[in-house]
Motif scaffolding. Structure first.
Motif, PDB file in Angstrom:
ATOM      1  N   LEU A 175      54.350  25.927  58.092  1.00  0.00           N
ATOM      2  CA  LEU A 175      55.150  26.248  56.842  1.00  0.00           C
ATOM      3  C   LEU A 175      56.490  26.339  56.652  1.00  0.00           C
ATOM      4  O   LEU A 175      56.686  27.065  57.407  1.00  0.00           O
ATOM      5  CB  LEU A 175      53.933  26.923  55.398  1.00  0.00           C
ATOM      6  N   PHE A 176      57.401  25.360  56.249  1.00  0.00           N
ATOM      7  CA  PHE A 176      58.779  26.247  55.641  1.00  0.00           C
ATOM      8  C   PHE A 176      59.240  25.882  54.528  1.00  0.00           C
ATOM      9  O   PHE A 176      58.953  25.448  53.128  1.00  0.00           O
ATOM     10  CB  PHE A 176      59.572  24.962  56.119  1.00  0.00           C
ATOM     11  N   ALA A 177      59.945  27.095  53.497  1.00  0.00           N
ATOM     12  CA  ALA A 177      60.464  27.169  52.784  1.00  0.00           C
ATOM     13  C   ALA A 177      62.230  26.126  53.030  1.00  0.00           C
ATOM     14  O   ALA A 177      62.468  25.612  51.685  1.00  0.00           O
ATOM     15  CB  ALA A 177      60.969  28.623  51.851  1.00  0.00           C
ATOM     16  N   ASP A 178      62.604  26.277  53.999  1.00  0.00           N
ATOM     17  CA  ASP A 178      63.807  26.041  54.079  1.00  0.00           C
ATOM     18  C   ASP A 178      64.029  25.076  55.174  1.00  0.00           C
ATOM     19  O   ASP A 178      63.533  25.539  56.427  1.00  0.00           O
ATOM     20  CB  ASP A 178      64.940  26.656  54.276  1.00  0.00           C
ATOM     21  N   LEU A 179      63.953  24.037  55.563  1.00  0.00           N
ATOM     22  CA  LEU A 179      63.856  23.294  56.945  1.00  0.00           C
ATOM     23  C   LEU A 179      65.655  23.268  58.036  1.00  0.00           C
ATOM     24  O   LEU A 179      65.281  23.199  58.848  1.00  0.00           O
ATOM     25  CB  LEU A 179      64.233  21.790  56.591  1.00  0.00           C
ATOM     26  N   ASN A 180      66.659  24.218  57.448  1.00  0.00           N
ATOM     27  CA  ASN A 180      67.173  24.727  58.060  1.00  0.00           C
ATOM     28  C   ASN A 180      67.172  26.213  58.233  1.00  0.00           C
ATOM     29  O   ASN A 180      67.919  26.566  59.494  1.00  0.00           O
ATOM     30  CB  ASN A 180      68.303  24.674  57.069  1.00  0.00           C
ATOM     31  N   GLU A 181      66.067  26.952  58.190  1.00  0.00           N
ATOM     32  CA  GLU A 181      65.462  27.890  58.307  1.00  0.00           C
ATOM     33  C   GLU A 181      64.152  28.312  59.437  1.00  0.00           C
ATOM     34  O   GLU A 181      63.407  26.912  59.352  1.00  0.00           O
ATOM     35  CB  GLU A 181      65.134  29.038  57.529  1.00  0.00           C
ATOM     36  N   PRO A 182      63.977  28.565  60.114  1.00  0.00           N
ATOM     37  CA  PRO A 182      62.574  29.176  61.052  1.00  0.00           C
ATOM     38  C   PRO A 182      61.992  28.816  59.728  1.00  0.00           C
ATOM     39  O   PRO A 182      61.434  29.079  58.935  1.00  0.00           O
ATOM     40  CB  PRO A 182      63.101  30.551  61.736  1.00  0.00           C
ATOM     41  N   GLU A 183      60.275  28.432  60.468  1.00  0.00           N
ATOM     42  CA  GLU A 183      58.926  28.662  60.219  1.00  0.00           C
ATOM     43  C   GLU A 183      58.938  29.776  59.193  1.00  0.00           C
ATOM     44  O   GLU A 183      59.158  31.124  59.702  1.00  0.00           O
ATOM     45  CB  GLU A 183      58.224  28.082  60.858  1.00  0.00           C
ATOM     46  N   LEU A 184      58.070  29.750  58.243  1.00  0.00           N
ATOM     47  CA  LEU A 184      57.662  30.831  57.608  1.00  0.00           C
ATOM     48  C   LEU A 184      56.696  31.254  57.969  1.00  0.00           C
ATOM     49  O   LEU A 184      56.602  32.634  58.101  1.00  0.00           O
ATOM     50  CB  LEU A 184      57.066  30.938  55.712  1.00  0.00           C
ATOM     51  N   CYS A 185      55.340  30.026  58.247  1.00  0.00           N
ATOM     52  CA  CYS A 185      54.686  30.712  59.717  1.00  0.00           C
ATOM     53  C   CYS A 185      53.753  29.765  59.697  1.00  0.00           C
ATOM     54  O   CYS A 185      54.397  28.276  59.443  1.00  0.00           O
ATOM     55  CB  CYS A 185      52.751  31.572  58.131  1.00  0.00           C
ATOM     56  N   HIS A 186      52.746  29.940  60.617  1.00  0.00           N
ATOM     57  CA  HIS A 186      52.111  27.987  60.847  1.00  0.00           C
ATOM     58  C   HIS A 186      50.553  29.215  61.179  1.00  0.00           C
ATOM     59  O   HIS A 186      50.256  30.596  61.206  1.00  0.00           O
ATOM     60  CB  HIS A 186      51.821  27.639  62.690  1.00  0.00           C
ATOM     61  N   TYR A 187      49.041  28.487  61.414  1.00  0.00           N
ATOM     62  CA  TYR A 187      48.046  28.381  61.448  1.00  0.00           C
ATOM     63  C   TYR A 187      47.565  29.011  60.034  1.00  0.00           C
ATOM     64  O   TYR A 187      46.524  28.294  59.557  1.00  0.00           O
ATOM     65  CB  TYR A 187      47.776  29.643  61.922  1.00  0.00           C
ATOM     66  N   PHE A 188      48.110  30.376  59.231  1.00  0.00           N
ATOM     67  CA  PHE A 188      47.479  30.765  58.412  1.00  0.00           C
ATOM     68  C   PHE A 188      48.589  31.209  57.737  1.00  0.00           C
ATOM     69  O   PHE A 188      49.374  31.843  58.377  1.00  0.00           O
ATOM     70  CB  PHE A 188      46.630  32.710  58.203  1.00  0.00           C
ATOM     71  N   LEU A 189      48.072  31.043  56.562  1.00  0.00           N
ATOM     72  CA  LEU A 189      49.349  31.550  55.137  1.00  0.00           C
ATOM     73  C   LEU A 189      49.813  32.832  55.497  1.00  0.00           C
ATOM     74  O   LEU A 189      49.172  34.211  55.655  1.00  0.00           O
ATOM     75  CB  LEU A 189      49.194  31.181  54.167  1.00  0.00           C
ATOM     76  N   ASP A 190      51.157  33.301  55.223  1.00  0.00           N
ATOM     77  CA  ASP A 190      51.810  34.568  55.040  1.00  0.00           C
ATOM     78  C   ASP A 190      52.471  34.891  53.863  1.00  0.00           C
ATOM     79  O   ASP A 190      53.043  34.627  54.024  1.00  0.00           O
ATOM     80  CB  ASP A 190      53.301  34.708  56.515  1.00  0.00           C
ATOM     81  N   VAL A 191      51.482  35.057  52.927  1.00  0.00           N
ATOM     82  CA  VAL A 191      51.156  35.815  52.138  1.00  0.00           C
ATOM     83  C   VAL A 191      52.352  36.659  51.695  1.00  0.00           C
ATOM     84  O   VAL A 191      53.020  36.314  50.827  1.00  0.00           O
ATOM     85  CB  VAL A 191      49.565  35.993  51.020  1.00  0.00           C
ATOM     86  N   ASP A 192      52.578  38.008  52.304  1.00  0.00           N
ATOM     87  CA  ASP A 192      53.414  38.501  52.043  1.00  0.00           C
ATOM     88  C   ASP A 192      54.614  38.185  51.930  1.00  0.00           C
ATOM     89  O   ASP A 192      56.287  37.913  51.261  1.00  0.00           O
ATOM     90  CB  ASP A 192      53.460  39.962  53.094  1.00  0.00           C
ATOM     91  N   LYS A 193      55.196  37.405  53.151  1.00  0.00           N
ATOM     92  CA  LYS A 193      56.629  36.245  53.675  1.00  0.00           C
ATOM     93  C   LYS A 193      56.576  35.244  51.837  1.00  0.00           C
ATOM     94  O   LYS A 193      57.835  35.121  51.426  1.00  0.00           O
ATOM     95  CB  LYS A 193      56.970  35.238  54.250  1.00  0.00           C
ATOM     96  N   VAL A 194      55.673  34.818  51.914  1.00  0.00           N
ATOM     97  CA  VAL A 194      56.237  34.223  50.483  1.00  0.00           C
ATOM     98  C   VAL A 194      56.033  34.713  49.140  1.00  0.00           C
ATOM     99  O   VAL A 194      57.090  34.183  48.161  1.00  0.00           O
ATOM    100  CB  VAL A 194      55.043  33.278  50.588  1.00  0.00           C
ATOM    101  N   ARG A 195      55.933  35.563  49.404  1.00  0.00           N
ATOM    102  CA  ARG A 195      55.279  36.530  47.577  1.00  0.00           C
ATOM    103  C   ARG A 195      57.078  36.881  47.432  1.00  0.00           C
ATOM    104  O   ARG A 195      57.865  37.175  46.660  1.00  0.00           O
ATOM    105  CB  ARG A 195      54.445  37.559  47.537  1.00  0.00           C
ATOM    106  N   THR A 196      57.454  37.414  49.289  1.00  0.00           N
ATOM    107  CA  THR A 196      58.571  37.761  48.931  1.00  0.00           C
ATOM    108  C   THR A 196      59.572  37.057  48.581  1.00  0.00           C
ATOM    109  O   THR A 196      61.271  36.863  47.658  1.00  0.00           O
ATOM    110  CB  THR A 196      59.285  38.418  49.997  1.00  0.00           C
ATOM    111  N   LEU A 197      59.991  35.772  49.160  1.00  0.00           N
ATOM    112  CA  LEU A 197      60.775  34.388  48.377  1.00  0.00           C
ATOM    113  C   LEU A 197      60.733  34.802  47.144  1.00  0.00           C
ATOM    114  O   LEU A 197      61.272  34.130  46.612  1.00  0.00           O
ATOM    115  CB  LEU A 197      60.332  33.641  49.641  1.00  0.00           C
ATOM    116  N   LEU A 198      59.353  34.063  46.234  1.00  0.00           N
ATOM    117  CA  LEU A 198      59.480  33.895  45.393  1.00  0.00           C
ATOM    118  C   LEU A 198      59.838  35.097  44.092  1.00  0.00           C
ATOM    119  O   LEU A 198      60.255  34.764  43.269  1.00  0.00           O
ATOM    120  CB  LEU A 198      57.609  33.604  45.078  1.00  0.00           C
ATOM    121  N   SER A 199      59.621  36.342  44.813  1.00  0.00           N
ATOM    122  CA  SER A 199      60.078  37.135  43.437  1.00  0.00           C
ATOM    123  C   SER A 199      61.739  36.907  44.517  1.00  0.00           C
ATOM    124  O   SER A 199      62.547  37.464  43.070  1.00  0.00           O
ATOM    125  CB  SER A 199      59.732  38.662  44.555  1.00  0.00           C
ATOM    126  N   LYS A 200      62.490  36.065  44.182  1.00  0.00           N
ATOM    127  CA  LYS A 200      63.704  36.457  44.880  1.00  0.00           C
ATOM    128  C   LYS A 200      64.426  35.533  43.730  1.00  0.00           C
ATOM    129  O   LYS A 200      63.758  34.781  42.722  1.00  0.00           O
ATOM    130  CB  LYS A 200      64.486  35.691  45.948  1.00  0.00           C
TER     131      LYS A 200
END
Length: 114
Positions: free
Chosen positions: A89-114
């Motif tokens: 999973l990527f939020a920005d293809l110019n940035e490192p991946e957010l996670c693989h295999y399993f969703l990193d819920v904390d990372k996604v929630r942090t991004l969505l809270s911005k």
């Protein structure tokens, strides 16, 4: 003299864009600022389905987003890059991946809270 047809170009990745859920609440984000995620996946991958479903479960009317699902098996370059890592999973293809295999819920929630 007949000519042979040109060789078929490499298969294009299968892309599915899931539109954001539309909120009607005042103050919801304008469409231009929607978060967009890219999920590298493959058919018949239960981890891929699990990540997709877990990601979509985090969507709210206040924080809508889109998800582009790309089938890595449709492109040999993507297979070479992500084969054993899917889902990725990527939020920005110019940035490192957010996670693989399993969703990193904390990372996604942090991004969505911005």
């Amino acid at each position: 003299m007949e000519t042979e047809p040109a060789a078929a170009s490499a298969a294009q990745p299968i892309v599915i864009v899931i539109p954001a859920r539309r909120g009607t609440m005042a103050g919801s984000e304008p469409e231009a600022t929607l978060m967009h995620f890219t999920l590298y996946s493959r058919t018949y991958c239960h981890l891929c389905e699990d990540m997709f479903n877990a990601l979509n479960a985090l969507q709210t009317p206040e924080k809508p987003f889109t998800v582009e699902v790309i089938d890595v098996d449709a492109d040999q370059a993507l297979v070479a890059k992500y084969d054993e890592l899917v889902p990725v999973l990527f939020a920005d293809l110019n940035e490192p991946e957010l996670c693989h295999y399993f969703l990193d819920v904390d990372k996604v929630r942090t991004l969505l809270s911005k």
